[in-house]
Design a protein around this motif. Structure first.
Motif, mmCIF file in Angstrom:
data_model
loop_
_atom_site.group_PDB
_atom_site.id
_atom_site.type_symbol
_atom_site.label_atom_id
_atom_site.label_comp_id
_atom_site.label_asym_id
_atom_site.label_seq_id
_atom_site.Cartn_x
_atom_site.Cartn_y
_atom_site.Cartn_z
ATOM 1 N N PRO A 20 0.773 -1.209 0.032
ATOM 2 C CA PRO A 20 0.105 -0.015 0.018
ATOM 3 C C PRO A 20 0.616 1.177 0.012
ATOM 4 C CG PRO A 20 -0.674 -1.560 1.624
ATOM 5 C CD PRO A 20 0.702 -2.063 1.271
ATOM 6 N N THR A 24 -2.312 3.671 -4.172
ATOM 7 C CA THR A 24 -3.553 2.818 -3.569
ATOM 8 C C THR A 24 -4.451 3.774 -2.893
ATOM 9 O OG1 THR A 24 -2.113 0.822 -3.380
ATOM 10 C CG2 THR A 24 -4.115 0.744 -2.226
ATOM 11 N N THR A 43 -6.404 4.818 -11.915
ATOM 12 C CA THR A 43 -5.339 3.609 -12.397
ATOM 13 C C THR A 43 -4.663 3.672 -13.640
ATOM 14 O OG1 THR A 43 -6.804 2.052 -10.861
ATOM 15 C CG2 THR A 43 -5.311 1.085 -12.460
ATOM 16 N N LEU A 169 -4.996 -2.600 -8.594
ATOM 17 C CA LEU A 169 -5.855 -1.235 -8.523
ATOM 18 C C LEU A 169 -7.416 -1.330 -8.894
ATOM 19 C CD1 LEU A 169 -3.143 1.186 -9.078
ATOM 20 C CD2 LEU A 169 -3.980 0.459 -6.981
ATOM 21 N N VAL A 172 -9.033 -3.247 -6.261
ATOM 22 C CA VAL A 172 -9.141 -2.271 -4.980
ATOM 23 C C VAL A 172 -10.424 -1.673 -5.167
ATOM 24 C CG1 VAL A 172 -8.130 -0.511 -3.951
ATOM 25 C CG2 VAL A 172 -6.784 -2.391 -4.226
#
Length: 177
Positions: A20, A24, A43, A169, A172
């Motif tokens: 991280p 992020t 991203t 990503l 995420v």
């Protein structure tokens, strides 16, 4: 035949990708601010930033930064200032949202931004990120052999890193939304 340098780079880049950091956190913030689409656009900006680092490294800019403490500290300082600016902008948006509402439980509003802004934030966050800069300055050249075409190999390795970054990503972005 599989190039052992490429395999080794793939694992090292995966560790960097999964650690991280500023990129992020920026994706998380932009997903919370504008949804999954904003996280994905951010991203893309981040991954384009990887190619900026790789190209500069292959063209020898990394040598200049490695041998000039002043130049490296200027780039590092610019990155730190940009990250502080992003943080201040986030806090200002929250405070403005709190000031606009009266009542016992104020709702937090966050400024809506254009996707292009998210892309630019991702690009700048990555290009000015000292962790990524050090990786591309110090480690990328270790995975390029003396007979390898430097620019092509740099771009190949960066493509691998970019795919890893995209997968991570975007995951995420999906989880956070």
């Amino acid at each position: 035949m599989v190039d052992s340098q490429v395999v080794a780079f793939t694992f090292v880049a995966a560790v960097l990708t999964l650690t991280p950091g500023a990129d992020t956190m920026l994706v998380v913030r932009n997903v919370l601010r504008g949804g999954r689409h904003h996280g994905m656009v951010t991203t893309c900006g981040i991954c384009v930033g990887l190619f900026v680092h790789a190209t500069l490294s292959a063209l020898g800019v990394s040598v200049i930064l490695m041998h000039s403490a002043t130049a490296f500290h200027l780039v590092k300082g610019a990155g730190a200032c940009y990250l502080v600016w992003l943080g201040v902008q986030s806090l200002r948006g929250v405070v403005r949202g709190l000031d606009q509402h009266a009542g016992p439980v104020p709702a937090i509003t966050i400024d809506v931004v254009a996707p292009q802004h998210c892309f630019l934030e991702g690009l700048l966050s990555n290009v000015l990120n000292p962790k990524v800069a050090v990786f591309y300055l110090a480690f990328l050249p270790q995975f390029i052999g003396p007979t390898d075409p430097v620019l092509q190999k740099s771009l190949l390795l960066t493509g691998i890193h970019a795919v890893e970054g995209m997968v991570w990503l975007v995951a995420v972005s999906i989880v956070v939304e």
